[in-house]
Design a protein around this motif. Structure first.
Motif, PDB file in Angstrom:
ATOM      1  N   GLY A   1      30.683  11.499  67.340  1.00 40.65           N
ATOM      2  CA  GLY A   1      29.244  11.630  67.190  1.00 40.65           C
ATOM      3  C   GLY A   1      28.501  10.374  66.787  1.00 40.65           C
ATOM      4  N   SER A   2      29.211   9.250  66.668  1.00 45.65           N
ATOM      5  CA  SER A   2      28.534   8.012  66.294  1.00 45.65           C
ATOM      6  C   SER A   2      27.794   7.395  67.480  1.00 45.65           C
ATOM      7  CB  SER A   2      29.541   6.993  65.747  1.00 45.65           C
ATOM      8  OG  SER A   2      30.383   6.503  66.787  1.00 45.65           O
ATOM      9  N   GLY A   3      28.182   7.761  68.686  1.00 46.53           N
ATOM     10  CA  GLY A   3      27.595   7.173  69.883  1.00 46.53           C
ATOM     11  C   GLY A   3      28.259   5.892  70.325  1.00 46.53           C
ATOM     12  N   VAL A   4      29.177   5.386  69.500  1.00 46.51           N
ATOM     13  CA  VAL A   4      29.883   4.137  69.850  1.00 46.51           C
ATOM     14  C   VAL A   4      31.388   4.338  69.703  1.00 46.51           C
ATOM     15  CG1 VAL A   4      27.985   2.541  69.364  1.00 46.51           C
ATOM     16  CG2 VAL A   4      29.483   3.295  67.496  1.00 46.51           C
ATOM     17  N   GLU A   5      31.857   5.529  70.062  1.00 45.51           N
ATOM     18  CA  GLU A   5      33.276   5.833  69.876  1.00 45.51           C
ATOM     19  C   GLU A   5      34.175   4.865  70.639  1.00 45.51           C
ATOM     20  OE1 GLU A   5      31.092   9.765  69.282  1.00 45.51           O
ATOM     21  OE2 GLU A   5      30.925   8.000  70.589  1.00 45.51           O
ATOM     22  N   GLU A   6      33.798   4.540  71.864  1.00 49.92           N
ATOM     23  CA  GLU A   6      34.633   3.637  72.674  1.00 49.92           C
ATOM     24  C   GLU A   6      34.747   2.272  72.012  1.00 49.92           C
ATOM     25  OE1 GLU A   6      34.645   1.615  77.142  1.00 49.92           O
ATOM     26  OE2 GLU A   6      33.420   3.397  76.753  1.00 49.92           O
ATOM     27  N   GLN A   7      33.632   1.775  71.486  1.00 47.79           N
ATOM     28  CA  GLN A   7      33.653   0.471  70.820  1.00 47.79           C
ATOM     29  C   GLN A   7      34.429   0.547  69.500  1.00 47.79           C
ATOM     30  OE1 GLN A   7      30.825   1.806  72.216  1.00 47.79           O
ATOM     31  NE2 GLN A   7      31.010   0.472  74.014  1.00 47.79           N
ATOM     32  N   ALA A   8      34.336   1.668  68.802  1.00 51.20           N
ATOM     33  CA  ALA A   8      35.076   1.829  67.549  1.00 51.20           C
ATOM     34  C   ALA A   8      36.580   1.822  67.807  1.00 51.20           C
ATOM     35  CB  ALA A   8      34.653   3.114  66.850  1.00 51.20           C
ATOM     36  N   ILE A   9      37.003   2.473  68.891  1.00 54.01           N
ATOM     37  CA  ILE A   9      38.420   2.442  69.259  1.00 54.01           C
ATOM     38  C   ILE A   9      38.843   1.006  69.567  1.00 54.01           C
ATOM     39  CG2 ILE A   9      40.080   3.111  71.043  1.00 54.01           C
ATOM     40  CD1 ILE A   9      38.621   5.814  71.204  1.00 54.01           C
ATOM     41  N   SER A  10      38.009   0.307  70.312  1.00 54.85           N
ATOM     42  CA  SER A  10      38.311  -1.090  70.643  1.00 54.85           C
ATOM     43  C   SER A  10      38.437  -1.932  69.381  1.00 54.85           C
ATOM     44  CB  SER A  10      37.204  -1.653  71.544  1.00 54.85           C
ATOM     45  OG  SER A  10      37.323  -3.059  71.686  1.00 54.85           O
ATOM     46  N   LEU A  11      37.526  -1.743  68.429  1.00 54.96           N
ATOM     47  CA  LEU A  11      37.573  -2.508  67.184  1.00 54.96           C
ATOM     48  C   LEU A  11      38.814  -2.174  66.377  1.00 54.96           C
ATOM     49  CD1 LEU A  11      36.292  -4.416  65.091  1.00 54.96           C
ATOM     50  CD2 LEU A  11      34.987  -2.448  64.235  1.00 54.96           C
ATOM     51  N   ALA A  12      39.154  -0.882  66.300  1.00 52.26           N
ATOM     52  CA  ALA A  12      40.343  -0.470  65.553  1.00 52.26           C
ATOM     53  C   ALA A  12      41.601  -1.114  66.126  1.00 52.26           C
ATOM     54  CB  ALA A  12      40.476   1.051  65.578  1.00 52.26           C
ATOM     55  N   LYS A  13      41.696  -1.127  67.448  1.00 53.35           N
ATOM     56  CA  LYS A  13      42.881  -1.719  68.068  1.00 53.35           C
ATOM     57  C   LYS A  13      42.888  -3.241  67.925  1.00 53.35           C
ATOM     58  CE  LYS A  13      44.109   1.941  71.293  1.00 53.35           C
ATOM     59  NZ  LYS A  13      44.611   2.267  72.639  1.00 53.35           N
ATOM     60  N   TRP A  14      41.710  -3.839  67.887  1.00 54.65           N
ATOM     61  CA  TRP A  14      41.637  -5.293  67.702  1.00 54.65           C
ATOM     62  C   TRP A  14      42.072  -5.682  66.288  1.00 54.65           C
ATOM     63  CZ3 TRP A  14      41.523  -9.847  69.855  1.00 54.65           C
ATOM     64  CH2 TRP A  14      41.088 -10.954  69.130  1.00 54.65           C
ATOM     65  N   LEU A  15      41.554  -4.978  65.299  1.00 58.70           N
ATOM     66  CA  LEU A  15      41.911  -5.300  63.916  1.00 58.70           C
ATOM     67  C   LEU A  15      43.395  -5.106  63.647  1.00 58.70           C
ATOM     68  CD1 LEU A  15      38.908  -3.675  61.999  1.00 58.70           C
ATOM     69  CD2 LEU A  15      39.325  -6.115  62.349  1.00 58.70           C
ATOM     70  N   THR A  16      44.021  -4.192  64.394  1.00 57.84           N
ATOM     71  CA  THR A  16      45.429  -3.868  64.158  1.00 57.84           C
ATOM     72  C   THR A  16      46.359  -4.361  65.253  1.00 57.84           C
ATOM     73  OG1 THR A  16      45.186  -1.701  65.221  1.00 57.84           O
ATOM     74  CG2 THR A  16      44.784  -1.803  62.843  1.00 57.84           C
TER      75      THR A  16
ATOM     76  N   GLY B   1      37.099  19.056  64.358  1.00 58.70           N
ATOM     77  CA  GLY B   1      36.271  18.390  65.350  1.00 58.70           C
ATOM     78  C   GLY B   1      35.526  17.175  64.843  1.00 58.70           C
ATOM     79  N   LEU B   2      36.076  16.503  63.825  1.00 56.06           N
ATOM     80  CA  LEU B   2      35.361  15.385  63.205  1.00 56.06           C
ATOM     81  C   LEU B   2      35.796  14.017  63.732  1.00 56.06           C
ATOM     82  CD1 LEU B   2      35.257  16.603  59.492  1.00 56.06           C
ATOM     83  CD2 LEU B   2      33.529  16.879  61.282  1.00 56.06           C
ATOM     84  N   ILE B   3      36.980  13.925  64.333  1.00 57.36           N
ATOM     85  CA  ILE B   3      37.455  12.649  64.853  1.00 57.36           C
ATOM     86  C   ILE B   3      37.857  12.815  66.310  1.00 57.36           C
ATOM     87  CG2 ILE B   3      38.211  11.747  62.624  1.00 57.36           C
ATOM     88  CD1 ILE B   3      41.074  12.511  63.368  1.00 57.36           C
ATOM     89  N   VAL B   4      37.980  11.692  66.997  1.00 65.01           N
ATOM     90  CA  VAL B   4      38.366  11.707  68.405  1.00 65.01           C
ATOM     91  C   VAL B   4      39.772  11.125  68.549  1.00 65.01           C
ATOM     92  CG1 VAL B   4      35.970  11.476  69.152  1.00 65.01           C
ATOM     93  CG2 VAL B   4      37.383   9.416  68.906  1.00 65.01           C
ATOM     94  N   PRO B   5      40.515  11.526  69.576  1.00 71.44           N
ATOM     95  CA  PRO B   5      41.836  10.930  69.795  1.00 71.44           C
ATOM     96  C   PRO B   5      41.714   9.469  70.186  1.00 71.44           C
ATOM     97  CG  PRO B   5      41.244  12.365  71.624  1.00 71.44           C
ATOM     98  CD  PRO B   5      40.191  12.557  70.584  1.00 71.44           C
ATOM     99  N   ILE B   6      42.752   8.720  69.870  1.00 73.40           N
ATOM    100  CA  ILE B   6      42.804   7.294  70.204  1.00 73.40           C
ATOM    101  C   ILE B   6      44.016   7.084  71.100  1.00 73.40           C
ATOM    102  CG2 ILE B   6      42.982   4.950  69.308  1.00 73.40           C
ATOM    103  CD1 ILE B   6      41.719   5.926  66.726  1.00 73.40           C
ATOM    104  N   PRO B   7      43.812   7.138  72.406  1.00 74.51           N
ATOM    105  CA  PRO B   7      44.954   7.062  73.327  1.00 74.51           C
ATOM    106  C   PRO B   7      45.749   5.771  73.143  1.00 74.51           C
ATOM    107  CG  PRO B   7      42.947   7.719  74.474  1.00 74.51           C
ATOM    108  CD  PRO B   7      42.533   7.263  73.119  1.00 74.51           C
TER     109      PRO B   7
END
Length: 405
Positions: free
Chosen positions: A302-317, A100-106
């Motif tokens: 649990g960071s509170g910015v999961e949606e933005q983190a997904i967006s950043l990950a997809k942007w960098l890649t 339960g430490l990470i979230v899926p990235i659709p």
């Protein structure tokens, strides 16, 4: 199944948590850990552009050495003060998810289709993606043309099958006294990786599409038997070598052939007459294959910015940014973008590292990946040193790793 939430944290880790708490107090900060010695070339500009497109959010990056970065991200998550985004080996994703430490990235079907075959499989289980691939490696066969010629072999014709690989290595050892092949069997992760190259070049699998362990198969038995057979034509004491320790031997013409990644093309001695070709194919292989290994961007819960983190990950890649990253780091491209063909035309030695993708396979995902890896390494070593029969140890290892999936 190991419970990461019960891991004990030492004094050093607690200090890290205290510093992380300050950063997490800013709920619009997207914190990110990257492994290495410095921020990847180009990332400062990519991040600045993402911040411009996402007003109200600021990315805070921390570069942590390869030996500590994954542990730090995991420990922070276990303690309840997670980093938002971190560079992780894809092999860790199942364990992180199960705890339960990470979230899926659709990923959309279009996003999945943009990658080379099987790449998305390296981050997929239970029908979901748990990371965004960020680094990719494949392997090919390097050969010393001068040693081939000294042994009376055609220096421009590398082996295409396992039988040819063995026969050429045997001829080189007999005619020149130089080991024909560099065999990896050290207590190290790439001993398992090297064996999996033989599995995939013989149309084998470890886990099938339904999640069943299928290690104990005729294809994989052949792979293990041939791995053991190569001892006769390889360097003395393979259990003392991991793959990167064989590269200096190749550079010094102390071994005629090795299996390595594309980065080695830039590490070969200038005076060495060498070539690179797809990995040889086994009796049941459909074509050149290779183990497909990825590292990924993982988004922690649990960071509170999961949606933005997904967006950043997809942007960098995204295709453009990722291909820039790959070119500057000498990595196998994740996608067949327009620049790949041009790259191969400029440097044909890239071609073998792409040729193995179609019939390659992903690094298997296990809940207890370390235990799986240890079991596989023990299996290979037992065959290399002759302490176990391949069929018997393959069967017992297949039963053992059922516990770790």
């Amino acid at each position: 199944m190991p419970d990461l939430k019960k891991l004990s944290l030492g004094v050093a880790t607690l200090a890290l948590l205290a510093s992380a708490s300050v950063a997490s107090a800013e709920d619009k900060v997207v914190s990110m850990i990257q492994c290495g010695d410095e921020l990847a070339e180009g990332y400062d500009g990519f991040i600045a552009e993402w911040e411009k497109n996402n007003p109200g959010y600021k990315v805070e990056t921390e570069v942590v050495g390869w030996g500590q970065c994954q542990d730090k991200a995991t420990n922070l998550a276990v303690a309840g003060t997670p980093i938002a985004l971190a560079y992780m080996g894809s092999r860790t994703l199942k364990q992180l998810s199960e705890n339960g430490l990470i979230v899926p990235i659709p990923m959309s079907e279009e996003e999945k289709a943009s990658y080379y075959p099987h790449i998305v499989d390296t981050v997929t289980f239970d029908g979901a993606q748990w990371g965004v691939p960020v680094a990719f490696s494949t392997k090919a066969l390097y050969w010393n043309k001068d040693l081939f010629e000294q042994a009376g072999l055609d220096p421009e014709t590398p082996p295409k099958t396992w039988q040819e690989l063995y026969d050429m290595a045997a001829t080189i050892k007999e005619k020149t006294g130089t080991p024909g092949f560099g065999l990896t069997a050290k207590s190290f992760d790439n001993t398992m990786h090297q064996y999996l190259h033989w599995v995939y070049t013989n149309n084998g699998q470890v886990i099938d599409a339904d999640g069943n362990i299928v290690l104990d198969s005729p294809q994989n038995l052949e792979a293990l038997e041939w791995y053991g057979k190569m001892v006769d034509v390889s360097e003395e004491g393979p259990t003392a070598y991991e793959q990167d320790e064989l590269t200096p031997l190749f550079n010094d013409a102390q071994v005629a052939m090795i299996e390595q990644g594309p980065w080695v093309r830039n590490r070969v001695n200038d005076d060495l007459n060498w070539g690179v070709a797809p990995l040889p194919v086994g009796p049941q292989g459909k074509g050149p294959g290779t183990l497909l290994i990825t590292d990924s961007m993982a988004v922690f819960d649990g960071s509170g910015v999961e949606e933005q983190a997904i967006s950043l990950a997809k942007w960098l890649t995204n295709p453009d940014n990722q291909f820039y990253y790959e070119k500057t780091h000498g990595l196998t491209p994740l996608r067949p973008v327009a620049g790949v063909q041009e790259m191969v035309e400029e440097d044909p030695t890239w071609a073998p590292f792409l040729d193995g993708i179609e019939f390659g396979g992903p690094e298997p995902l296990f809940t207890d990946y370390q235990a799986f890896q240890n079991a596989m390494v023990d299996m290979v070593q037992s065959v290399v040193i002759g302490s176990a029969e391949p069929a018997e140890i393959l069967s017992s290892t297949a039963a053992e790793i059922e516990e770790y999936k």
